[in-house]
Write a protein that holds these residues in place. Structure first.
Motif, PDB file in Angstrom:
ATOM      1  N   ASN A 138      32.856  45.223  34.342  1.00  0.00           N
ATOM      2  CA  ASN A 138      33.614  45.850  33.272  1.00  0.00           C
ATOM      3  C   ASN A 138      34.950  45.764  33.645  1.00  0.00           C
ATOM      4  N   VAL A 139      35.965  46.015  32.417  1.00  0.00           N
ATOM      5  CA  VAL A 139      37.304  44.763  32.349  1.00  0.00           C
ATOM      6  C   VAL A 139      37.946  46.504  32.589  1.00  0.00           C
ATOM      7  N   SER A 140      39.205  47.081  33.584  1.00  0.00           N
ATOM      8  CA  SER A 140      39.503  47.714  33.421  1.00  0.00           C
ATOM      9  C   SER A 140      40.516  47.541  33.104  1.00  0.00           C
ATOM     10  N   SER A 141      42.119  48.098  33.613  1.00  0.00           N
ATOM     11  CA  SER A 141      42.816  47.499  33.465  1.00  0.00           C
ATOM     12  C   SER A 141      43.991  48.033  34.896  1.00  0.00           C
ATOM     13  N   MET A 142      45.617  47.990  35.207  1.00  0.00           N
ATOM     14  CA  MET A 142      46.343  48.070  35.717  1.00  0.00           C
ATOM     15  C   MET A 142      46.770  49.545  36.173  1.00  0.00           C
ATOM     16  N   GLY A 143      46.639  49.991  34.669  1.00  0.00           N
ATOM     17  CA  GLY A 143      47.006  51.412  33.436  1.00  0.00           C
ATOM     18  C   GLY A 143      46.270  52.000  34.693  1.00  0.00           C
ATOM     19  N   GLU A 181      34.190  45.826  38.650  1.00  0.00           N
ATOM     20  CA  GLU A 181      34.985  46.486  38.569  1.00  0.00           C
ATOM     21  C   GLU A 181      36.643  45.258  38.417  1.00  0.00           C
ATOM     22  N   VAL A 182      36.921  45.131  37.567  1.00  0.00           N
ATOM     23  CA  VAL A 182      38.439  44.113  37.707  1.00  0.00           C
ATOM     24  C   VAL A 182      39.584  44.789  37.037  1.00  0.00           C
ATOM     25  N   PHE A 183      40.332  44.739  37.462  1.00  0.00           N
ATOM     26  CA  PHE A 183      41.906  45.476  37.248  1.00  0.00           C
ATOM     27  C   PHE A 183      43.008  43.847  37.101  1.00  0.00           C
ATOM     28  N   PRO A 184      43.133  43.989  35.879  1.00  0.00           N
ATOM     29  CA  PRO A 184      44.022  42.756  35.082  1.00  0.00           C
ATOM     30  C   PRO A 184      45.610  43.339  35.213  1.00  0.00           C
ATOM     31  N   GLY A 185      46.884  42.825  35.718  1.00  0.00           N
ATOM     32  CA  GLY A 185      48.089  43.607  35.168  1.00  0.00           C
ATOM     33  C   GLY A 185      48.048  42.382  33.956  1.00  0.00           C
ATOM     34  N   PRO A 212      45.627  34.064  30.680  1.00  0.00           N
ATOM     35  CA  PRO A 212      43.852  34.015  29.961  1.00  0.00           C
ATOM     36  C   PRO A 212      43.107  33.430  31.127  1.00  0.00           C
ATOM     37  N   GLU A 213      43.710  31.476  31.091  1.00  0.00           N
ATOM     38  CA  GLU A 213      42.561  30.758  31.650  1.00  0.00           C
ATOM     39  C   GLU A 213      42.438  31.258  33.605  1.00  0.00           C
ATOM     40  N   GLU A 214      43.516  31.357  34.094  1.00  0.00           N
ATOM     41  CA  GLU A 214      43.389  32.395  35.424  1.00  0.00           C
ATOM     42  C   GLU A 214      42.693  33.127  35.726  1.00  0.00           C
ATOM     43  N   ALA A 215      42.854  34.373  34.604  1.00  0.00           N
ATOM     44  CA  ALA A 215      42.537  35.548  34.064  1.00  0.00           C
ATOM     45  C   ALA A 215      40.653  35.223  34.307  1.00  0.00           C
ATOM     46  N   GLY A 216      40.278  34.316  33.302  1.00  0.00           N
ATOM     47  CA  GLY A 216      39.049  33.806  33.194  1.00  0.00           C
ATOM     48  C   GLY A 216      37.626  33.130  34.953  1.00  0.00           C
ATOM     49  N   MET A 231      41.003  41.788  41.543  1.00  0.00           N
ATOM     50  CA  MET A 231      43.280  42.393  40.687  1.00  0.00           C
ATOM     51  C   MET A 231      43.139  41.279  40.255  1.00  0.00           C
ATOM     52  N   ILE A 232      43.834  41.352  38.733  1.00  0.00           N
ATOM     53  CA  ILE A 232      44.444  39.838  38.089  1.00  0.00           C
ATOM     54  C   ILE A 232      45.729  39.842  38.354  1.00  0.00           C
ATOM     55  N   GLY A 233      46.043  39.429  39.676  1.00  0.00           N
ATOM     56  CA  GLY A 233      47.536  38.964  39.349  1.00  0.00           C
ATOM     57  C   GLY A 233      48.294  40.018  40.245  1.00  0.00           C
TER      58      GLY A 233
END
Length: 271
Positions: A138-143, A181-185, A212-216, A231-233
């Motif tokens: 599940n992708v959440s968010s840094m927010g 759990e994934v938290f993208p910036g 997006p490619e790095e996130a994937g 964490m992404i970023g």
């Protein structure tokens, strides 16, 4: 979990992180069911993937519970039973304070970000538990780690996704399902446009945003390494540290940085 030969379902597969995740999984030898509200976006993903029978497209609204509950059978008929589910689909709110948001705007954010995720999880979880090994992401968010003024309600919806995911982790400890759990910036996507949020500059400078490619790639790596928290970023990593070490200081710092942006957005919409 080796992605090669496995079947994955990716929501939000018609753009951004979702599309990049679809393409990365295909590159790693997986078969993927891409799900998105935007049929044109899904076709663009398919054109880029050139994956033939290893990719199926499913244009539906994840807030449509009946359509979502019918999806596992559609995926099984197209590719086989799902071994993995990656919930990426989500929208942001207009860049304004909670007091200025209309109730229907808030309800729409929750319907997509939280209930949409719940719908898809409920649809696929029984099948995932029947596999010898499976992955639920599940992708959440840094927010969801620290609030971003002007996106407070979006962050609240993603915090709900976070706690749901952590609850699922606890409930599935003795099963074959690995929960992540994934938290993208900040990621350089068109989420602002795709969320129907109108701004003059699409939310600011994205030159320092993660691609997006790095996130994937990060998401696919997390699946293969069976990681729980990702964490992404660098911005997401900073939010994570501040939320644990100095949350009040972090909140104040972010509020000051976002003040001018939120004020400008409020003027744009006549508040």
């Amino acid at each position: 979990m080796n992605c090669a030969g496995k079947v994955f379902v990716v929501t939000g597969g018609g753009a951004g992180i979702g599309r990049a995740t679809v393409l990365e999984l295909i590159r790693r030898g997986a078969r993927v069911a891409a799900v998105d509200l935007n049929a044109e976006g899904l076709q663009e993903t398919a054109d880029e993937a050139e994956a033939g029978k290893n990719l199926s497209l499913h244009a539906l609204n994840i807030t449509d519970r009946d359509a979502v509950l019918a999806l596992p059978l559609e995926v099984t008929e197209a590719l086989g039973p799902a071994d993995g589910l990656i919930n990426v689909a989500g929208i942001i709110q207009p860049f304004i304070h909670v007091e200025d948001l209309k109730f229907e705007q808030m309800e729409h954010v929750v319907d997509v970000n939280f209930w949409g995720t719940v719908n898809v999880v409920k649809a696929f979880l029984p099948g995932l538990k029947s596999r010898s090994e499976a992955s639920l992401v599940n992708v959440s968010s840094m927010g969801a780690l620290l609030p971003v003024p002007g996106q407070s309600f979006y962050g609240a919806s993603k915090a709900a996704v976070r706690l749901l995911t952590e609850g699922l982790y606890a409930e599935l400890l003795d099963t074959s399902v690995t929960v992540t759990e994934v938290f993208p910036g900040a990621v350089a996507t068109e989420i602002t446009k795709n969320s129907g949020v109108e701004t003059s500059d699409h939310g600011g400078d994205t030159s320092r945003a993660t691609s997006p490619e790095e996130a994937g790639r990060v998401i696919a790596d997390a699946i293969e390494r069976k990681r729980f928290r990702v964490m992404i970023g660098n911005d997401a990593r900073l939010f994570d540290i501040l939320s644990r070490v100095a949350p009040k200081r972090g909140i104040t710092m972010i509020a000051k940085k976002m003040k001018d942006l939120v004020t400008a957005r409020a003027k744009e919409v006549g508040i």
